[in-house]
Scaffold this active site. Structure first.
Site, mmCIF file in Angstrom:
data_model
loop_
_atom_site.group_PDB
_atom_site.id
_atom_site.type_symbol
_atom_site.label_atom_id
_atom_site.label_comp_id
_atom_site.label_asym_id
_atom_site.label_seq_id
_atom_site.Cartn_x
_atom_site.Cartn_y
_atom_site.Cartn_z
ATOM 1 N N HIS A 107 -0.012 8.065 1.172
ATOM 2 C CA HIS A 107 0.424 9.445 1.361
ATOM 3 C C HIS A 107 1.732 9.668 0.617
ATOM 4 O O HIS A 107 2.572 8.771 0.557
ATOM 5 C CB HIS A 107 0.637 9.754 2.850
ATOM 6 N N ALA A 130 -6.643 -15.139 2.945
ATOM 7 C CA ALA A 130 -6.814 -14.386 4.182
ATOM 8 C C ALA A 130 -5.593 -13.527 4.500
ATOM 9 O O ALA A 130 -4.452 -13.926 4.269
ATOM 10 C CB ALA A 130 -7.081 -15.345 5.343
ATOM 11 N N ALA A 148 -2.430 -16.499 1.307
ATOM 12 C CA ALA A 148 -2.715 -15.846 2.580
ATOM 13 C C ALA A 148 -1.487 -15.086 3.069
ATOM 14 O O ALA A 148 -0.362 -15.577 2.977
ATOM 15 C CB ALA A 148 -3.141 -16.887 3.616
ATOM 16 N N LYS A 154 3.031 -5.364 -6.999
ATOM 17 C CA LYS A 154 3.234 -5.332 -8.449
ATOM 18 C C LYS A 154 2.136 -6.153 -9.110
ATOM 19 O O LYS A 154 1.558 -7.048 -8.503
ATOM 20 C CB LYS A 154 4.596 -5.916 -8.807
#
Length: 176
Positions: A107, A130, A148, A154
């Site tokens: 948003h 994960a 994980a 970036k």
């Protein structure tokens, strides 16, 4: 990478229709016995652009599946979340572990009824660990590994390991 903007106050029939289609198919997939022909057919229906030999393990949640390209021999484990208004491309031979989030939209900070979108591109032979999160506009380079729990905000070069929040290179020139 160019940003596109969607004003949620303006109705878009095609986007709304695809959102409903995607959400309903995700519901069906998530309530169908995994590893059955029925489940596999629903996954192919959800992702019209999925390559041969690719495997997705439910449950999954996708808002706009027609904005996602999945290459050949891609392996996606449980609980994938795709916010895909910006577009998501997953090249061949990618492995995505459980609980990964691919977030191509956000948003606007000032006008929250505006969605800002930038595509995500996961290049060939990437492994995403994960609970990793890939944010809008990110490209993950070939052969790279996302550790994980990493939050990638970036671009990631080819042949590296990144980890942390925000993700940083923790190993270079990965030999594969």
């Amino acid at each position: 990478m160019e940003e596109t903007r969607i004003d949620l106050r303006i109705q878009n029939f095609d986007r709304k229709s695809e959102s409903i289609r995607s959400n309903q198919l995700c519901f069906k997939i998530n309530h169908t016995m995994p590893n059955t022909p029925e489940c596999e057919e629903l996954i192919k229906k959800l992702f019209p652009d999925i390559g041969e030999g690719s495997k997705i393990m439910p449950p999954i949640q996708v808002n706009l599946a027609n904005q996602i390209h999945i290459g050949k021999r891609v392996s996606i484990m449980y609980n994938l979340l795709c916010m895909s208004a910006g577009g998501i491309t997953i090249d061949d031979d990618v492995m995505i572990a459980a609980n990964v989030s691919l977030i191509s939209n956000n948003h606007d900070f000032k006008e929250r009824q505006i969605i800002t979108c930038k595509p995500i591109h996961i290049k060939r032979n990437v492994w995403i660990g994960a609970n990793a999160t890939i944010l809008p506009g990110v490209t993950i380079g070939e052969n790279s590994i996302v550790a994980a729990g990493a939050v990638v905000n970036k671009d990631v070069p080819d042949n590296v390991v990144v980890g942390g929040v925000p993700a940083k290179i923790i190993k270079s020139q990965l030999l594969i």
